[in-house]
Design a protein around this motif. Sequence first.
Motif, PDB file in Angstrom:
ATOM      1  N   GLY A 187      13.069  60.813  60.574  1.00  0.00           N
ATOM      2  CA  GLY A 187      12.580  61.552  60.593  1.00  0.00           C
ATOM      3  C   GLY A 187      11.706  61.868  61.659  1.00  0.00           C
ATOM      4  N   ASN A 191       8.444  63.368  59.762  1.00  0.00           N
ATOM      5  CA  ASN A 191       8.264  62.734  58.812  1.00  0.00           C
ATOM      6  C   ASN A 191       9.226  61.006  59.112  1.00  0.00           C
ATOM      7  OD1 ASN A 191       9.153  65.466  56.812  1.00  0.00           O
ATOM      8  ND2 ASN A 191      10.045  66.189  58.037  1.00  0.00           N
ATOM      9  N   THR A 194       7.858  58.812  56.169  1.00  0.00           N
ATOM     10  CA  THR A 194       8.360  59.299  54.913  1.00  0.00           C
ATOM     11  C   THR A 194       9.613  58.359  54.674  1.00  0.00           C
ATOM     12  OG1 THR A 194       6.832  60.943  54.727  1.00  0.00           O
ATOM     13  CG2 THR A 194       9.111  61.149  53.120  1.00  0.00           C
ATOM     14  N   ALA A 225      13.910  61.889  48.185  1.00  0.00           N
ATOM     15  CA  ALA A 225      12.466  62.903  49.336  1.00  0.00           C
ATOM     16  C   ALA A 225      11.531  63.724  48.547  1.00  0.00           C
ATOM     17  CB  ALA A 225      13.472  63.212  50.088  1.00  0.00           C
ATOM     18  N   VAL A 261       8.309  65.178  51.795  1.00  0.00           N
ATOM     19  CA  VAL A 261       9.161  65.752  53.124  1.00  0.00           C
ATOM     20  C   VAL A 261       8.301  66.847  53.682  1.00  0.00           C
ATOM     21  CG1 VAL A 261      10.852  64.210  53.230  1.00  0.00           C
ATOM     22  CG2 VAL A 261      11.211  66.633  52.771  1.00  0.00           C
ATOM     23  N   PRO A 272      14.364  68.121  56.911  1.00  0.00           N
ATOM     24  CA  PRO A 272      14.792  67.184  56.234  1.00  0.00           C
ATOM     25  C   PRO A 272      16.099  66.728  55.982  1.00  0.00           C
ATOM     26  CG  PRO A 272      12.794  67.797  55.693  1.00  0.00           C
ATOM     27  CD  PRO A 272      13.275  68.217  57.171  1.00  0.00           C
TER      28      PRO A 272
END
Length: 423
Positions: A187, A191, A194, A225, A261, A272
């Motif tokens: 990520g 990200n 997350t 997500a 995201v 993502p």
Amino acid sequence: MKEEFLHYLWKFKKFDTLNLKTSIGEEITIVNVGQYLELAGPDFFNAQIVIGDQKWAGNVEIHLKSSDWYVHHHERDVAYENVILHVVWEHDTEIFRTNNTEIPVLVLKKFVDTSIIADYQSLMTPKSWIFCEKQLKEIDKFALINWQERLFFERLERKSKPIYELLEQTNNDWEAVLFCLLAKNFGLNTNGETFLKIAQSIPFSIIRKESFEVENLEALLLGNAGLLELEKEDNYFKDLKFRHFYLLHKYQIDKGIVAPVQFFKHRPDNFPTIRLSQLAFLYHTHQNLFSKIGTPNSAKSIYKFFDVSVSSYWKNHYQFDKENPKKTKKLSKSFIDLLIINTLIPIQFAYAKSKGEEISEVLIQLMNEVNSEKNTIMDKFSSFGIKPKNAFESQSLLQLKSEYCNKSRCLECGIGMELLKKN
């Protein structure tokens, strides 16, 4: 003047040790300066000092002013009852133990050469970036390499802490921990947290069971997500949405989007959707991943291991409903380098440490095979004469900047100490 400078002077005897006298004129002979604790309690433990005709064994406390003893309320702390010498820069009041005996005082500034003070003030004078920036080129290469090794392993110790926390959460499942760490680093900065939460939201036992169908892994990751929430005409989207719904019910997983995201400011290859597909494809391609890369390998073998792409749908998509020219979208070498630096090396270090194994030299060798990171901090160090040639050097410089330069810990730094010693 900082108290840490006085610690440095005392620890390395950077003063006239042959003519020492207390504030009332008694001769002082230092047999042993004691152990520098850097913990709660007196600064130096188990020192041995002769004052007059009496030899003492006990602790040494250091302050800028004698009155700091009362400012810090040492008179209330039994840990300071065994202080045999109070070393100060300025003596402004007498200090007494609880039994009313006076603690001998050494006024250090009377015995320190002015050149040492000038060198310290020169080192600590603010510069444009870090204190020693104009002197970095003068550092002995051997001293620098030794300090870089310590910095590198300090950084690994810090990176190990979240690994041990994940181990507790996963009942010591190293495969699950690796999955979480890889997810976080897939990520990137935007990200990463997350992706980590997404990985933690799916029991790794399910990842194991469903790894034989890459679409099921994508459904779990993309669904958690929040990327399968909207209604779309895309057939693959509809298929993943159904799979996600089915898998949640099959394994009785609570449905809950971890966090949205971010696509903003990302190049398409870092979207993502692409990174989660690559992560799914990695676990589809390699089962029992930790057993294969949990111990050190050569960088060359690791590059081959991470030679993975995306599932067929994402080869001509970056988002649902928007077709693009076909592209393989394999993990780049620079991206794999980041995985080695931020995932593989830390988890290999933590795993070896948990087993009581020593792999320091192997890890250094692997990091020497990986390219240095490219960022503004590396650019700055390069401009002042220290250009990192590999990831081992760049990681040590990041540790140096964040934990020493930014915190003005020059007197705890191998470079700062070397500069003062040289001068």
